[in-house]
Scaffold this motif. Structure first.
Motif, PDB file in Angstrom:
ATOM      1  N   PRO A 278       0.817  -1.220   0.000  1.00  0.00           N
ATOM      2  CA  PRO A 278       0.000   0.000   0.000  1.00  0.00           C
ATOM      3  C   PRO A 278       0.846   1.264   0.000  1.00  0.00           C
ATOM      4  O   PRO A 278       1.983   1.249   0.447  1.00  0.00           O
ATOM      5  CB  PRO A 278      -0.777  -0.105   1.324  1.00  0.00           C
ATOM      6  CG  PRO A 278       0.052  -0.980   2.185  1.00  0.00           C
ATOM      7  CD  PRO A 278       0.768  -1.928   1.266  1.00  0.00           C
ATOM      8  N   GLN A 279       0.275   2.351  -0.502  1.00  0.00           N
ATOM      9  CA  GLN A 279       0.882   3.678  -0.363  1.00  0.00           C
ATOM     10  C   GLN A 279       0.775   4.054   1.108  1.00  0.00           C
ATOM     11  O   GLN A 279      -0.281   3.910   1.707  1.00  0.00           O
ATOM     12  CB  GLN A 279       0.086   4.698  -1.185  1.00  0.00           C
ATOM     13  CG  GLN A 279       0.140   4.469  -2.688  1.00  0.00           C
ATOM     14  CD  GLN A 279       1.516   4.771  -3.253  1.00  0.00           C
ATOM     15  OE1 GLN A 279       2.208   5.632  -2.732  1.00  0.00           O
ATOM     16  NE2 GLN A 279       1.917   4.046  -4.283  1.00  0.00           N
ATOM     17  N   LEU A 280       1.883   4.515   1.672  1.00  0.00           N
ATOM     18  CA  LEU A 280       1.833   4.803   3.105  1.00  0.00           C
ATOM     19  C   LEU A 280       1.400   6.235   3.397  1.00  0.00           C
ATOM     20  O   LEU A 280       1.239   6.612   4.541  1.00  0.00           O
ATOM     21  CB  LEU A 280       3.208   4.557   3.725  1.00  0.00           C
ATOM     22  CG  LEU A 280       3.717   3.104   3.622  1.00  0.00           C
ATOM     23  CD1 LEU A 280       5.123   3.004   4.184  1.00  0.00           C
ATOM     24  CD2 LEU A 280       2.795   2.147   4.351  1.00  0.00           C
ATOM     25  N   ALA A 281       1.215   7.030   2.333  1.00  0.00           N
ATOM     26  CA  ALA A 281       0.966   8.458   2.544  1.00  0.00           C
ATOM     27  C   ALA A 281      -0.324   8.722   3.320  1.00  0.00           C
ATOM     28  O   ALA A 281      -0.397   9.659   4.098  1.00  0.00           O
ATOM     29  CB  ALA A 281       0.941   9.182   1.218  1.00  0.00           C
ATOM     30  N   GLY A 282      -1.334   7.883   3.146  1.00  0.00           N
ATOM     31  CA  GLY A 282      -2.577   8.092   3.893  1.00  0.00           C
ATOM     32  C   GLY A 282      -2.709   7.050   4.987  1.00  0.00           C
ATOM     33  O   GLY A 282      -1.971   6.078   4.999  1.00  0.00           O
ATOM     34  N   PRO A 283      -3.651   7.236   5.916  1.00  0.00           N
ATOM     35  CA  PRO A 283      -3.842   6.210   6.945  1.00  0.00           C
ATOM     36  C   PRO A 283      -4.377   4.921   6.327  1.00  0.00           C
ATOM     37  O   PRO A 283      -5.158   4.971   5.369  1.00  0.00           O
ATOM     38  CB  PRO A 283      -4.874   6.832   7.898  1.00  0.00           C
ATOM     39  CG  PRO A 283      -5.462   7.990   7.183  1.00  0.00           C
ATOM     40  CD  PRO A 283      -4.543   8.387   6.083  1.00  0.00           C
ATOM     41  N   ILE A 284      -3.921   3.786   6.850  1.00  0.00           N
ATOM     42  CA  ILE A 284      -4.390   2.495   6.332  1.00  0.00           C
ATOM     43  C   ILE A 284      -5.556   2.040   7.206  1.00  0.00           C
ATOM     44  O   ILE A 284      -5.418   1.959   8.422  1.00  0.00           O
ATOM     45  CB  ILE A 284      -3.248   1.460   6.379  1.00  0.00           C
ATOM     46  CG1 ILE A 284      -2.124   1.892   5.441  1.00  0.00           C
ATOM     47  CG2 ILE A 284      -3.753   0.063   6.017  1.00  0.00           C
ATOM     48  CD1 ILE A 284      -0.868   1.064   5.559  1.00  0.00           C
ATOM     49  N   ARG A 285      -6.678   1.753   6.555  1.00  0.00           N
ATOM     50  CA  ARG A 285      -7.832   1.270   7.333  1.00  0.00           C
ATOM     51  C   ARG A 285      -7.779  -0.243   7.416  1.00  0.00           C
ATOM     52  O   ARG A 285      -7.500  -0.921   6.444  1.00  0.00           O
ATOM     53  CB  ARG A 285      -9.133   1.690   6.633  1.00  0.00           C
ATOM     54  CG  ARG A 285      -9.646   3.075   7.075  1.00  0.00           C
ATOM     55  CD  ARG A 285     -10.774   3.540   6.175  1.00  0.00           C
ATOM     56  NE  ARG A 285     -11.855   2.540   6.087  1.00  0.00           N
ATOM     57  CZ  ARG A 285     -12.848   2.436   6.975  1.00  0.00           C
ATOM     58  NH1 ARG A 285     -12.895   3.235   8.003  1.00  0.00           N
ATOM     59  NH2 ARG A 285     -13.795   1.531   6.823  1.00  0.00           N
ATOM     60  N   PRO A 291      -5.935  -5.740   0.708  1.00  0.00           N
ATOM     61  CA  PRO A 291      -6.139  -5.619  -0.743  1.00  0.00           C
ATOM     62  C   PRO A 291      -5.424  -6.699  -1.560  1.00  0.00           C
ATOM     63  O   PRO A 291      -5.792  -6.951  -2.706  1.00  0.00           O
ATOM     64  CB  PRO A 291      -5.550  -4.235  -1.063  1.00  0.00           C
ATOM     65  CG  PRO A 291      -5.565  -3.499   0.237  1.00  0.00           C
ATOM     66  CD  PRO A 291      -5.359  -4.527   1.302  1.00  0.00           C
ATOM     67  N   ARG A 292      -4.417  -7.358  -0.986  1.00  0.00           N
ATOM     68  CA  ARG A 292      -3.690  -8.407  -1.728  1.00  0.00           C
ATOM     69  C   ARG A 292      -3.969  -9.792  -1.167  1.00  0.00           C
ATOM     70  O   ARG A 292      -3.367 -10.772  -1.615  1.00  0.00           O
ATOM     71  CB  ARG A 292      -2.178  -8.143  -1.648  1.00  0.00           C
ATOM     72  CG  ARG A 292      -1.743  -6.840  -2.243  1.00  0.00           C
ATOM     73  CD  ARG A 292      -0.315  -6.532  -1.845  1.00  0.00           C
ATOM     74  NE  ARG A 292       0.661  -7.215  -2.680  1.00  0.00           N
ATOM     75  CZ  ARG A 292       1.980  -7.186  -2.440  1.00  0.00           C
ATOM     76  NH1 ARG A 292       2.447  -6.534  -1.390  1.00  0.00           N
ATOM     77  NH2 ARG A 292       2.805  -7.806  -3.241  1.00  0.00           N
ATOM     78  N   CYS A 293      -4.838  -9.875  -0.178  1.00  0.00           N
ATOM     79  CA  CYS A 293      -4.953 -11.126   0.576  1.00  0.00           C
ATOM     80  C   CYS A 293      -6.011 -12.053  -0.009  1.00  0.00           C
ATOM     81  O   CYS A 293      -7.159 -11.638  -0.208  1.00  0.00           O
ATOM     82  CB  CYS A 293      -5.307 -10.807   2.023  1.00  0.00           C
ATOM     83  SG  CYS A 293      -5.430 -12.284   3.051  1.00  0.00           S
TER      84      CYS A 293
END
Ligand code: ATP
Ligand code: MG
Length: 334
Positions: A278-285, A291-293
């Protein structure tokens, strides 16, 4: 287990001009005296920042915000500021990196460089520093050290240079060695020799090691425990035998499945992990891996899975909503 090194709720934020990026997100980890803990995970997952920021080696070119607790042999590493950390580095905790050439001064003879470290950390001068340098060169398996100490780094092979760097790192007999991909730049046969040397030194000196690596084979051969990182978080941590044989987190499973096997036909495509971290720039919910699982369900993106203990291994834990009740001991905190 009394931890030699203990990280609690570690969070590291990097502030660039345009964004704040959380690259280490709530990590708890500990290393026992004499133990080797491997850290694995894809490029950019935060292995290096997580391992070096707590001892004051910050990523360059960005401002860094660090929260949490870090203890080494009971001492609070974050209480004394940069000056206290600088005194500790080299004495209590030492580091080695992928490319030994970057750690050595090309213009100085290697014996002198090792002797200088002995002066800095042990207060040895002149002949005493030189004698200790010779002793260290023997300890790291450099043959004919009297002749070698007069050579410059460019006269030595990569493997020998890494032995010199290791000699400098262990000069003050640190309690903990943090090694970031220490064999990646070396030939395969030399890699094995350096890993053997590190194992031998750990046993002799009772030194603990954090070994950052991309190579699951290295984990299997060199480490007691392994921590799997994904997007700045721990996905799974536990004894190497259990984690590699029965990975409980789907990301650990995917990493192990991506290893090429000897029975694969020549030219078979690399079984990489589908998708991108994931892009780390935003918070991960929720779960960062969702998303890859292959096992993800809608609930996975709603709530961050906590680390939960797994039955069958001391300190074995994973953060996945799909851990079955069979793997999680009764009454384990959710
Ligand atoms: N100096 C820096 N400036 C800006 N961002 C950085 C810096 N150093 C690291 N980062 C970012 O922090 C995150 C974690 O980086 P880190 O180097 O810890 O990853 P890693 O797991 O060690 O990767 P690799 O396997 O490639 O060494 C990445 O998103 C990276 O882009
Ligand atoms: Mg790294």
């Amino acid at each position: 287990m009394t931890a030699l090194y203990d990280i609690r709720d570690l969070t590291v934020d990097l502030y660039t001009r345009s964004a704040a990026v959380r690259v280490v997100d709530g990590v708890n980890l500990s290393v026992a005296a004499g133990e080797c803990l491997a850290i694995v995970g894809e490029s950019g997952s935060g292995k290096t920042v997580m391992s070096f920021a707590p001892i004051g080696l910050m990523p360059e070119g960005v401002s860094v915000g660090l929260t949490g607790g870090v203890r080494l042999a009971g001492a609070d590493l974050l209480a004394g500021g940069e000056a206290a950390l600088a005194r500790l580095r080299g004495r209590e905790v030492a580091v080695i990196f992928q490319d030994p050439m970057t750690a050595l001064n090309p213009a100085r003879r290697i014996g002198r460089q090792i002797a200088e470290v002995c002066t800095l950390h042990l207060g040895l001068k002149g002949a005493a520093a030189e004698a200790r340098a010779l002793e260290l060169m023997r300890l790291v398996g450099i043959s004919d050290p009297e002749a070698r100490m007069r050579q410059y780094p460019h006269e030595l092979s990569g493997g020998l240079c890494q032995r010199v760097v290791i000699a400098m790192a262990i000069a003050a007999e640190p309690k903990l060695l943090i090694a970031d991909e220490p064999t990646t730049a070396l030939d395969v046969t030399v890699q094995a020799q350096i890993l053997d040397l590190l194992r031998d030194l750990r046993a002799r000196m009772g030194m603990a090691m954090i070994l950052i690596t991309h190579d699951i084979g290295v984990v299997a051969n060199a480490a007691d425990r392994v921590a799997v990182m994904y997007a700045g978080r721990l996905a799974e941590v536990g004894p190497v035998d259990q984690v590699l044989r029965q990975p409980t987190h789907p990301y650990t499973r995917a990493l192990i499945d991506a290893i090429p096997r000897p029975e694969d036909p020549v030219g078979s495509p690399f079984r990489g992990l589908p998708g991108m971290p994931p892009q780390l720039a935003g918070p991960i919910r929720g779960c960062a891996f969702a998303p890859r699982c292959p096992r993800a369900t809608p609930g996975c993106t709603a709530l961050r899975p906590p680390m939960r203990g797994i039955a069958g291994g001391a300190g074995w834990q994973a953060a996945c909503h799909h851990l079955t009740t069979a793997t999680v001991p009764k009454g384990a905190a959710a």
